[in-house]
Structures are given as structure tokens and as C-alpha cells.
Write a protein that holds these residues in place. Structure first.
Motif, PDB file in Angstrom:
ATOM      1  N   ASN A 275       0.828  -1.212   0.000  1.00 21.24           N
ATOM      2  CA  ASN A 275       0.000   0.000   0.000  1.00 21.24           C
ATOM      3  C   ASN A 275       0.861   1.262   0.000  1.00 21.24           C
ATOM      4  O   ASN A 275       1.859   1.347   0.715  1.00 21.24           O
ATOM      5  CB  ASN A 275      -0.908   0.035   1.240  1.00 21.24           C
ATOM      6  N   TYR A 276       0.489   2.234  -0.814  1.00 20.05           N
ATOM      7  CA  TYR A 276       1.101   3.561  -0.846  1.00 20.05           C
ATOM      8  C   TYR A 276       2.639   3.491  -0.791  1.00 20.05           C
ATOM      9  O   TYR A 276       3.276   4.016   0.133  1.00 20.05           O
ATOM     10  CB  TYR A 276       0.583   4.410   0.313  1.00 20.05           C
ATOM     11  N   PRO A 277       3.241   2.846  -1.765  1.00 15.64           N
ATOM     12  CA  PRO A 277       4.706   2.654  -1.739  1.00 15.64           C
ATOM     13  C   PRO A 277       5.489   3.960  -1.707  1.00 15.64           C
ATOM     14  O   PRO A 277       6.538   4.038  -1.047  1.00 15.64           O
ATOM     15  CB  PRO A 277       4.987   1.861  -3.026  1.00 15.64           C
ATOM     16  N   LYS A 282       8.852   7.647   1.569  1.00 14.65           N
ATOM     17  CA  LYS A 282       9.022   8.980   2.148  1.00 14.65           C
ATOM     18  C   LYS A 282       9.157   8.905   3.670  1.00 14.65           C
ATOM     19  O   LYS A 282      10.002   9.582   4.274  1.00 14.65           O
ATOM     20  CB  LYS A 282       7.828   9.847   1.756  1.00 14.65           C
ATOM     21  N   ILE A 283       8.333   8.072   4.290  1.00 12.76           N
ATOM     22  CA  ILE A 283       8.384   7.918   5.748  1.00 12.76           C
ATOM     23  C   ILE A 283       9.717   7.306   6.177  1.00 12.76           C
ATOM     24  O   ILE A 283      10.356   7.774   7.134  1.00 12.76           O
ATOM     25  CB  ILE A 283       7.209   7.060   6.244  1.00 12.76           C
ATOM     26  N   CYS A 284      10.130   6.260   5.480  1.00 17.19           N
ATOM     27  CA  CYS A 284      11.390   5.604   5.847  1.00 17.19           C
ATOM     28  C   CYS A 284      12.576   6.566   5.736  1.00 17.19           C
ATOM     29  O   CYS A 284      13.493   6.543   6.563  1.00 17.19           O
ATOM     30  CB  CYS A 284      11.611   4.373   4.975  1.00 17.19           C
ATOM     31  N   LYS A 285      12.562   7.415   4.731  1.00 15.12           N
ATOM     32  CA  LYS A 285      13.631   8.409   4.594  1.00 15.12           C
ATOM     33  C   LYS A 285      13.597   9.409   5.742  1.00 15.12           C
ATOM     34  O   LYS A 285      14.652   9.778   6.291  1.00 15.12           O
ATOM     35  CB  LYS A 285      13.501   9.155   3.257  1.00 15.12           C
ATOM     36  N   PHE A 286      12.386   9.851   6.116  1.00 20.16           N
ATOM     37  CA  PHE A 286      12.284  10.790   7.235  1.00 20.16           C
ATOM     38  C   PHE A 286      12.853  10.161   8.510  1.00 20.16           C
ATOM     39  O   PHE A 286      13.583  10.817   9.261  1.00 20.16           O
ATOM     40  CB  PHE A 286      10.826  11.196   7.454  1.00 20.16           C
ATOM     41  N   VAL A 287      12.517   8.900   8.750  1.00 18.94           N
ATOM     42  CA  VAL A 287      13.000   8.227   9.957  1.00 18.94           C
ATOM     43  C   VAL A 287      14.523   8.093   9.919  1.00 18.94           C
ATOM     44  O   VAL A 287      15.200   8.328  10.931  1.00 18.94           O
ATOM     45  CB  VAL A 287      12.323   6.853  10.116  1.00 18.94           C
ATOM     46  N   ARG A 288      15.079   7.741   8.775  1.00 17.29           N
ATOM     47  CA  ARG A 288      16.539   7.647   8.672  1.00 17.29           C
ATOM     48  C   ARG A 288      17.199   8.997   8.936  1.00 17.29           C
ATOM     49  O   ARG A 288      18.229   9.082   9.627  1.00 17.29           O
ATOM     50  CB  ARG A 288      16.940   7.142   7.282  1.00 17.29           C
ATOM     51  N   ASP A 289      16.601  10.060   8.413  1.00 17.76           N
ATOM     52  CA  ASP A 289      17.184  11.395   8.557  1.00 17.76           C
ATOM     53  C   ASP A 289      17.055  11.952   9.970  1.00 17.76           C
ATOM     54  O   ASP A 289      17.801  12.869  10.338  1.00 17.76           O
ATOM     55  CB  ASP A 289      16.524  12.365   7.575  1.00 17.76           C
ATOM     56  N   HIS A 290      16.088  11.431  10.740  1.00 13.52           N
ATOM     57  CA  HIS A 290      15.827  12.000  12.067  1.00 13.52           C
ATOM     58  C   HIS A 290      15.963  10.972  13.198  1.00 13.52           C
ATOM     59  O   HIS A 290      15.540  11.244  14.320  1.00 13.52           O
ATOM     60  CB  HIS A 290      14.414  12.597  12.107  1.00 13.52           C
ATOM     61  N   HIS A 291      16.577   9.829  12.915  1.00 13.78           N
ATOM     62  CA  HIS A 291      16.640   8.786  13.944  1.00 13.78           C
ATOM     63  C   HIS A 291      17.482   9.199  15.150  1.00 13.78           C
ATOM     64  O   HIS A 291      17.326   8.647  16.232  1.00 13.78           O
ATOM     65  CB  HIS A 291      17.182   7.473  13.357  1.00 13.78           C
ATOM     66  N   SER A 292      18.336  10.207  14.985  1.00 18.06           N
ATOM     67  CA  SER A 292      19.160  10.660  16.121  1.00 18.06           C
ATOM     68  C   SER A 292      18.306  11.247  17.246  1.00 18.06           C
ATOM     69  O   SER A 292      18.781  11.366  18.390  1.00 18.06           O
ATOM     70  CB  SER A 292      20.184  11.689  15.654  1.00 18.06           C
TER      71      SER A 292
END
Length: 334
Positions: A275-277, A282-292
Motif C-alpha cells: 500500500n502507498y509505496p 518517504k516515511i522511511c527516509k524521514f526516519v533515517r534522517d531523524h533517527h538521532s
């Protein structure tokens, strides 16, 4: 001389809630604080709710009814604010109901502490428990007086203060220049942080003032659809607003955005991993960029685990998130 009691405008948007509307209105009529006006904004109801509004207004001249074409929750609330006469506003959804001393308690906090907003606690209720729910309320003497920045920080970090518009009493001046965004879901998320940012003082009580009814067809309890994905844009907008207005809270706002992304991804995956690939990416990139952000001292353990799981794989994330929800549900029942 009798103590001055400021007028409170209770704003209730009404749309196809006939089975619940009378209970909602009666909870206002039963208030220990009686200097109020009730604005029922019929937003194009088709189930008889609009006619019931008129009947209730005939019975009590403090009730004012407005009929308008359907424009959504935000539009109805804005219509109510435009016509309100009170020194204070509070918002009440038409399928929910207030505790008997809700208005008295919140007005008292604003007046005693010169607060711009007073916030009370709420509880979720179902059809089965509604009949006895009001018998269990006890006054809680604990009160906190916070600045806008302290309040926002607690809201961003989910530390006992939510961003719902209800269960709060506002001086009308707080809403000068603000309104709910028309045609948008998650209107509380979009508006309330901005309103609170302009306040000087916020008074908070742990006393329950509001009963939030759980309904199976509630917007908040439906599977993720494409329209629900706008919450990601709302979260981004709030982060950008706070970063500009209150830079000291940028990370806390980003943390709420991070948690919102995680919750949205879980909802998407509930419907299938295909669903909604584009949004998933986009979400996975946001999490990678802000996981700190999970290294900050205020990060919650469950969020830390979810982020680390997602950085490993979406399937692990989904399993961890589902397990966490199951554990929380079991804990709430005990």
C-alpha cells in the motif's frame, strides 16, 4: 456584590449525531456554572439532528442554532467562533459530553491564575459504561501553571497534554488571527499548537472534565486511506511553524513528527505492505534522517525500539509495533 461570572461560549458542531445530541446538550445544561451560551452549528445534517437542534433551542433560550451547508468540522467550529459572544470559548463534539463541574473548574483556573487557556483531563467512554461514568469523578487538587513553551513541550512529547481542541477552555483573544483549516482532517493538530504558542500562561488540572465517546465509525478509528496521509503534511507544517516561532522546541516538534510518521506507516502496513509505496519510502527516509532524535533524554523507550526496528526492516517494525499495541491494550484492561 455578586462575583462577576464571565460568559462562556460552548461551540458544538453538529453533523448526523441524532442518537447522541440530546445527551451532549444536557451535559451543558447540567453544568454547575450557568453563565454560558450553547452554539449548535448544524453542518448540513440529514438524520434529523438539525431539527432536534431547533427543538432543544425552544426549550432553553441560552441555546443558539445555526444551520449551514455541509463544510466539515473546521468550518462548523469557525462558524461558531464567529458568532460567539463569550469571553471564553470551549469546543464540545456533539457525540461527547462534559462532566458537571467542567466549565466551573476551567473558568476558575483561568480567572484565579490569569491563564489564557485551562486544560482538563478526559476519558474515553463506550456505550456500555456511559450510564455510570459521571458517578466516578473526584476532584483532583493538583494544578500546574505553565508557560506556552512548557505546555508545547509537554504536548510534543505526549507528557499528559494532548492537542485536541476539546477539554480546554480558551480566552477568546487566544484565537485572534487563527481558525481551524477548512476541508482538512486532523484540524486540531493543525491549529491548537499555533494557538497555544501565543499564550502567556496555561493552567492544567488532572481532574476529568470531558468524556470522549468511542464510536466504531469515528474518523480516528478507521483504516488508513489516502486522505489520512495528509497528517504527514500537517505534522511538517507544525514543525516548520515551531522552528520559526520557538526555535528552542524544534527538536521536540520533530520528535512528534517522527512519532506521527511511525504511526502512519503502521496504519499503511495494516492494509498491506504494498500500500502507498511512495509514502512508505518517504516515511522511511524521514526516519533515517531523524533517527538521532531517539538519543535525546526525553525519547520514549517504545519509540526508540520502533525506530531501531524500522531501520532494520519494515516487517520487524510492523511486528514490534503490533506487539507494543497488544501489550498496552492488555495493560489498560488490568
Amino acid at each position: 456584590m455578586e462575583e462577576r461570572k464571565p460568559l462562556v461560549s460552548v461551540i458544538v458542531p453538529v453533523y448526523n449525531v441524532y442518537p447522541y445530541l440530546r445527551d451532549c446538550v444536557q451535559s451543558v445544561q447540567a453544568q454547575s456554572y450557568q453563565n454560558w451560551e450553547l452554539l449548535l452549528v448544524d453542518d448540513g445534517s440529514t438524520d434529523g439532528s438539525g431539527e432536534l437542534c431547533d427543538e432543544l433551542a425552544v426549550e432553553d433560550d441560552r441555546i443558539r442554532v445555526f444551520h449551514k451547508p455541509n463544510g466539515g468540522l473546521s468550518d462548523a467550529r469557525n462558524h461558531g467562533m464567529h458568532h460567539a459572544r463569550g469571553e471564553y470559548f470551549c469546543f464540545l463534539d456533539s457525540d461527547d459530553f462534559l462532566e458537571k463541574k467542567a466549565v466551573e473548574r476551567l473558568v476558575g483556573l483561568c480567572e484565579e491564575y490569569d491563564a489564557d487557556v485551562a486544560i482538563g483531563a478526559f476519558r474515553e467512554v463506550t456505550e456500555e459504561v456511559q450510564k455510570n461514568v459521571q458517578k466516578n469523578v473526584k476532584a483532583d487538587p493538583s494544578i500546574e501553571i505553565l508557560s506556552a513553551e512548557e505546555t508545547l513541550q509537554r504536548m510534543f512529547l505526549h507528557q499528559g497534554i494532548g492537542h485536541s481542541a476539546w477539554a480546554k477552555l480558551y480566552r477568546r483573544s487566544c484565537w485572534d488571527g487563527w481558525e481551524f483549516p477548512k476541508g482538512m482532517l486532523y484540524e486540531d493538530y493543525a491549529a491548537v499548537y499555533k494557538v497555544i504558542s501565543g499564550c502567556k500562561t496555561v493552567a492544567i488540572t488532572k481532574e476529568i472534565v470531558y468524556n470522549y465517546r468511542i464510536r466504531n465509525n469515528s474518523i480516528m478509528h478507521q483504516a488508513v486511506q489516502e486522505k489520512n496521509l495528509m497528517i504527514l503534511d500537517v505534522a511538517r507544517d507544525v514543525t516548520l511553524f515551531v522552528s520559526e516561532r520557538i526555535p528552542a522546541l524544534r527538536e521536540e516538534a520533530e520528535y512528534l513528527e517522527l512519532v506521527t510518521n511511525l504511526k502512519t506507516l503502521k496504519g499503511i502496513l495494516d492494509g498491506g505492505f504494498d500500500n502507498y509505496p511512495h509514502t512508505q519510502k518517504k516515511i522511511c527516509k524521514f526516519v533515517r534522517d531523524h533517527h538521532s532524535l531517539i538519543q535525546r533524554p526525553w525519547a520514549k523507550r517504545e519509540d526508540i525500539i520502533k525506530v531501531k526496528a524500522l531501520l532494520w526492516s519494515k516487517r520487524l517494525f510492523y511486528s514490534v509495533y503490533a506487539l507494543n499495541g497488544f501489550i498496552r491494550q492488555k495493560r489498560n484492561k488490568t
